[in-house]
Design an enzyme around this catalytic site. Structure first.
Site, short mmCIF file in Angstrom:
data_model
loop_
_atom_site.label_atom_id
_atom_site.label_comp_id
_atom_site.label_asym_id
_atom_site.label_seq_id
_atom_site.Cartn_x
_atom_site.Cartn_y
_atom_site.Cartn_z
CB ILE A 14 75.37 74.73 -16.91
CG1 ILE A 14 76.38 75.74 -16.33
CG2 ILE A 14 75.80 73.31 -16.55
CD1 ILE A 14 76.60 75.65 -14.82
CG ASN A 34 61.49 80.99 -16.94
OD1 ASN A 34 62.66 81.05 -17.28
ND2 ASN A 34 61.05 81.47 -15.79
CG ASN A 37 69.40 85.18 -16.89
OD1 ASN A 37 69.48 86.35 -17.28
ND2 ASN A 37 70.39 84.57 -16.26
CG PHE A 83 70.97 73.11 -15.08
CD1 PHE A 83 72.16 73.05 -14.38
CD2 PHE A 83 70.73 72.15 -16.06
CE1 PHE A 83 73.09 72.08 -14.65
CE2 PHE A 83 71.66 71.18 -16.34
CZ PHE A 83 72.85 71.14 -15.64
CB SER A 126 77.68 76.53 -6.30
OG SER A 126 78.73 77.45 -6.26
CB THR A 128 78.99 79.39 -3.57
OG1 THR A 128 78.95 80.62 -2.87
CG2 THR A 128 77.63 78.76 -3.54
CE1 TYR A 151 73.59 80.94 -7.68
CE2 TYR A 151 75.68 81.35 -6.55
CZ TYR A 151 74.95 80.66 -7.49
OH TYR A 151 75.56 79.67 -8.22
CE LYS A 155 73.28 77.13 -7.28
NZ LYS A 155 72.45 76.45 -8.30
CG ASN A 201 77.47 89.76 -12.14
OD1 ASN A 201 77.61 90.94 -11.87
ND2 ASN A 201 76.28 89.21 -12.34
CG LEU A 203 88.12 86.39 -14.80
CD1 LEU A 203 88.42 87.88 -14.70
CD2 LEU A 203 89.13 85.58 -13.98
#
Ligand code: UD1
Length: 341
Positions: A14, A34, A37, A83, A126, A128, A151, A155, A201, A203
């Site tokens: 993102i 950093n 990932n 982010f 999110s 979520t 996780y 948020k 993970n 879709l």
């Protein structure tokens, strides 16, 4: 005077798309990452898309307060978009401390530095936080539900931390929470996109990796949900559309257009799409056959969630414009680009 935006985690999926849109909208951007990932692929892609070779890049960890302070001293940061965080739902269940420590510490450090400097803060939240909603679509006023993973909980907690800090600052600190639905796709240039490490993970990366031959078969998790075709419904939002929402939010902050000191917006299309519909659309628009099978439900998945994006449409003036087909074309072009095809 050009405004400067710090993008923490700016080399990720993102973050890199947001960096492109901010630069193209005339902002100076400082990217900090950093690279825990992601690699440099997307950062290099951002330079190529924007034609800007000298984008400042700070390789640093936001859990290191001294480094965060130094960063805020080095640049005239008008706004920060945060982010930098871990994002794998399953891993967070297995290693909650890793998630709470990293995602909360880094955000606390950013907030403290931003408050001291008087910078605006945009937090990447999110959908979520809505959990399994009682009714759909969800508006910003829809009650949040307890998170189903550490996780997701980070948020919810970061939303509360921002809200409380803004309130206590009596107008000195202002911020926006953007609640993303399901970001998918890639930049139309195919120079930046999602680069999941290991087995995806999410879709769409699983679909594109199956189509290219990296994965043998896509499992569709559950076809016995109470939805029209039995598969889950989501609000898939094009990554470039999503990135543009950040430009609207940043201009709202730095141009003094906020109506409240802490605002929250859903960033979605308002269009529910089932897993099966997405798979079929991918096959049709790209002319490829996907090897897939139905598998049991995945733990923690909600049946159906999509956004009511009215507030972002009317208040920020932002609206999603891309069709699912356009987005799936871009996702496929990016996967082929990665494979050198
Ligand atoms: C998840 C996270 C969300 C996060 C988002 C990032 C939760 C509950 N969800 O959303 O917080 O912001 O990722 O994009 O925390 N599916 C398959 N086969 C697969 C992979 C997925 O059928 O191999 C299905 C899932 O069951 C789901 C849909 O596809 O119905 C979307 O899944 P996914 O892309 O993982 O996103 P979410 O779980 O919605």
């Amino acid at each position: 005077m050009k405004k400067t935006v710090l993008v923490s985690g700016g080399a990720g999926f993102i973050g890199s798309h947001v960096t492109v849109e901010l630069i193209q909208a005339g902002y100076d951007v400082v990217v900090a990452d950093n690279f825990s990932n992601c690699d440099r692929t997307c950062f290099e892609g951002v330079k190529r898309i924007t034609g800007k070779e000298d984008i400042p890049l700070e390789v640093m960890d936001f859990c290191d307060m001294e480094a965060v302070k130094a960063l805020f001293q080095k640049y005239p940061i008008d706004a920060v978009i945060h982010f930098a965080a871990y994002k794998a739902v399953g891993e967070s269940v297995a290693q909650p401390l890793k998630y709470y420590k990293n995602n909360l510490t880094s955000f606390l450090n950013v907030l403290e530095a931003a408050q001291e400097k008087g910078s605006f803060v945009l937090f990447s939240s999110s959908a979520t936080v809505y959990g399994e909603p009682d009714s759909v679509p969800v508006t910003e006023a829809t009650p949040r539900k307890p998170a189903t993973s550490p996780y997701g909980n980070t948020k919810t907690i970061c939303e509360d931390i921002l809200r409380d800090t803004v309130k206590a600052s009596e107008g000195k600190l202002k911020g926006i929470l953007l609640r993303y639905f399901n970001p998918i796709g890639a930049h139309p240039s195919a120079l930046i996109g999602e680069l999941p490490r290991g087995v995806p993970n999410n879709l769409v990366p699983f679909i594109t990796q199956t189509a290219i031959g990296k994965r043998e078969c896509l499992s569709i998790f559950g076809n016995d949900y109470p939805t029209p075709d039995g598969t889950c419904l989501r609000d898939y939002i094009d990554i470039v559309d999503l990135a543009k929402a950040h430009v609207f939010a940043v201009s709202r902050m730095v141009e003094g257009k906020m109506k409240q000191d802490c605002e929250v917006f859903n960033v979605g299309t308002g269009r529910p799409v089932s897993v099966l519909e997405l798979v079929n659309a991918f096959e049709k628009v790209n002319g490829v056959k996907l090897n897939y099978k139905f598998a049991p439900r995945r733990a923690g998945d909600v049946t159906a969630i999509w956004a009511d994006p009215t507030l972002a449409n009317t208040e920020m003036g932002w609206k999603a414009t891309r069709t699912v087909e356009e987005t799936l074309k871009a996702a496929w072009a990016w996967e082929k680009h990665l494979a050198g095809k």
